[in-house]
Design an enzyme around this catalytic site. Structure first.
Site, PDB file in Angstrom:
ATOM      1  N   LYS A  76       0.852  -1.190   0.000  1.00 54.16           N
ATOM      2  CA  LYS A  76       0.000   0.000   0.000  1.00 54.16           C
ATOM      3  C   LYS A  76       0.891   1.244   0.000  1.00 54.16           C
ATOM      4  CE  LYS A  76      -3.945   2.068   2.483  1.00 54.16           C
ATOM      5  NZ  LYS A  76      -4.859   1.969   3.640  1.00 54.16           N
ATOM      6  N   SER A 151      -9.970   2.167   2.758  1.00 55.47           N
ATOM      7  CA  SER A 151      -9.036   2.908   1.947  1.00 55.47           C
ATOM      8  C   SER A 151      -8.036   2.035   1.179  1.00 55.47           C
ATOM      9  CB  SER A 151      -8.247   3.875   2.834  1.00 55.47           C
ATOM     10  OG  SER A 151      -7.413   3.164   3.725  1.00 55.47           O
ATOM     11  N   SER A 175     -10.393  -0.237   6.885  1.00 57.76           N
ATOM     12  CA  SER A 175      -9.727  -0.058   5.585  1.00 57.76           C
ATOM     13  C   SER A 175      -8.998  -1.273   5.033  1.00 57.76           C
ATOM     14  CB  SER A 175      -8.743   1.111   5.659  1.00 57.76           C
ATOM     15  OG  SER A 175      -9.416   2.332   5.603  1.00 57.76           O
TER      16      SER A 175
END
Lengths: 484, 95
Positions: A76, A151, A175
């Site tokens: 990420k 997210s 998330s």
């Protein structure tokens, strides 16, 4: 080879069926071919990946390889990566080449894993649809009209679309789990403090936690073996022994006590999602588990309390972005205040600005008690609900998200509706508990996730419970048609 | 709870955020809805509840006050917008 799990790839590499360079090349080709459709990577680090793969092949040849040696992974874009652009999905960091590695990244490097690139995400991890990214929305590989969740939307999408065998995510209010559910993959948010936050760009420091996102619970266990552990550089890291998460995967579930919170099956839950979750619970009964109805009476407080605590912490954490030391700086500032205001005003997107302002407001003189202290008290009540529940049950199950993936554009103009898509995941972050989402069915072509919440430091049990389900179902093995 | 335009202007200043004029009505509207959501906490009695700041109720770890970082000033300043002689440059503050 792109349909193999980490466990399978690791075996193939050890047996010499193919090399890490070949495997990495194959994934880079898939990214080149498919990512235009889903926008899941912000940065692809092809040269660095191939160099790392070459090194891994040498280790495999020399017999010094570990399980993750030579395995390509996606990270990420919230994790700082030395020498590689780290944007956190924001214009603010569009020019930020990190001068150091996050601890999570160092751990994967030491384990010999190969980083394919950095995945798209909601700006500063603030969002539930990946639509707040400066780099554009990610599309759900199962249905290109749908959001992937957020997210960690890019991290979920790369795994679903087979553009990486697995990825990392971070979870402040859901998330990891919500995008895992919406993209039909497996994702674990560990206990707060289990995985180091060092070098993971901070959103809400008392809630943020990193974890693995993969196709199977078994792969999540292999990644946790590398990610978890005490880190002196993280002031809230927990000094506690890390178990081998792989060795307990095959334990029997006979006698396992599952709590079903009635509040997680109440109004607001989509009927078809409820049906898929109920079917999964029936499957657990067949594996010998016992089901108990429980109550988490303060569940309704979690979203309101979260939208005080998280913005308050974010407004403090994001004050470091001032246009001076790194990140975006506005053109021709006329004085220092103008430099701060325009660098921040131009560098942050709308959702981030909203949350910074909510945070600044609740922390400002005269409002602190009414909002911030009140929210911390609500947080205590939510946490006590879980404490009482875990006196009676081993794990808690329910839906990860109240609906399957919604359409792109459907909720982006209405923050409150967007916030409520995390109604079942936020409480776990407020309490600091571990939670996992595992694929358990579909509504139409969009996946449904089952959430499994555990007691503190009970990640091994969550992985065991998820792995046993995956031994008897094949939801996790399905791939979206366009990406097979 | 209703947030006024003047509230938004004040907190934007506190947070050092320049907001575009065209975006103002949107912020006023959305922040008001967020505070309406937050106000749902008021229905719950929390009089004798201890505030929870942190999931682990832990105290801050302390260490010896010794230097543990190496000096990497040049490395770190490579990514700054403007530096000179090892200093970060900003618009003139003192005349």
């Amino acid at each position: 080879m792109h349909n193999k799990t980490i466990a399978e790839l690791s075996q193939s590499l050890a047996q010499g069926a193919f090399s890490s360079v070949e495997l990495t090349q194959a994934y880079l080709e898939r990214i080149e071919r498919f990512d235009g459709q889903i926008n899941s990577y912000i940065t692809v680090a092809a040269d660095e990946a191939l160099a790392a793969a070459k090194q891994a092949d040498a280790q495999i040849k020399a017999g010094t390889a570990g399980i993750l040696t030579g395995i390509p992974l996606a990270q990420k874009d919230i994790f700082c990566t030395n020498g590689i652009k780290t944007t956190c999905g924001s214009k603010m960091l569009d020019n930020f080449i990190s001068p150091y590695d996050a601890t999570v990244i160092s751990h994967f490097k030491q384990a010999g894993a190969v980083m394919l690139g950095k995945t798209n995400m909601d700006e500063f991890a603030m969002g539930s649809s990946n639509e707040t990214s400066f780099y554009g929305a990610v599309k759900n590989p199962w249905d290109l009209d749908a959001v992937p969740g957020g997210s960690s939307g890019g991290s979920a999408a790369v795994v679903a679309a087979r553009l990486a065998p697995a990825s990392t995510g971070t979870d402040t209010g859901g998330s990891i789990r919500q995008p895992a559910a919406l993209c039909g993959i497996t994702g674990l948010k560990p206990t707060y403090g289990r995985v180091s936050r060092y070098g993971m760009i901070a959103f809400a420091s008392s809630l943020d936690q990193a974890g693995p996102m993969a196709r199977t619970a078994e792969d999540c266990a292999l990644m946790m073996n590398v990610m978890a552990g005490f880190d002196d550089k993280d002031s809230t890291s927990i000094a506690r022994e890390v178990p081998d998460y792989s060795v307990t995967l095959n334990q029997s579930l006979a006698g396992l006590k599952i709590g079903l919170p009635k509040e997680y099956f109440a109004e607001g839950l989509d009927n078809d999602v409820a049906g898929a979750v109920q079917a999964a619970i029936e499957a657990y009964k067949k594996l010998g588990a016992k089901v108990v109805e429980i109550s988490l009476p303060n569940t309704g407080l979690s979203v309101p309390a979260y939208y005080v605590v998280a913005p308050a912490e974010c407004s403090s954490n994001l004050s470091r972005f001032d246009g001076v030391r790194f990140g975006y700086r506005c053109d021709n500032p006329k004085d220092l205040e103008d430099l701060y205001k325009r660098s921040r005003g131009e560098g942050f997107g709308a959702e981030v600005k909203r949350r910074i302002m909510v945070g600044a407001y609740v922390l400002s003189a005269g409002y602190y008690d009414a909002y911030y202290i009140k929210a911390q008290k609500a947080r205590q009540l939510i946490s006590q609900d879980f404490k009482r529940a875990f006196e009676k049950v081993d794990v808690i199950m329910g839906p990860t998200s109240p609906t399957v993936a919604f359409n792109l554009g459907e909720k982006i103009d209405d923050p409150i509706t967007m916030y409520l898509s995390d109604a079942y995941t936020i409480a776990t972050n407020l309490a600091g508990l571990p939670g996992l989402s595992v694929p358990c069915g579909f509504v139409g072509q969009r996946p449904v996730g089952l959430q499994i919440i555990g007691n503190y430091f009970d990640e091994a049990r969550l992985l065991n419970v998820a792995h046993q389900y995956q031994q008897h179902t094949d939801w996790h093995a399905r791939a979206p048609e366009a990406f097979r | 709870m209703s947030i006024e335009r003047s509230d938004v202007e004040k907190i934007a200043h506190l947070a050092r955020l320049e907001l575009a004029e065209a975006d103002m009505p949107g912020y006023v509207h959305n922040l008001s809805s967020i505070f309406d959501l937050v106000a749902q906490m008021d229905h719950v009695d929390t009089d004798n509840v201890e505030p929870m700041a942190h999931p682990m109720a832990m105290t801050q770890r302390l260490r010896e006050d010794i230097v543990t970082e190496t000096n990497q000033r040049e490395h770190f300043q490579q990514i700054a917008a403007q530096t000179e002689n090892g200093l970060y440059l900003v618009p003139k503050v003192i005349e």
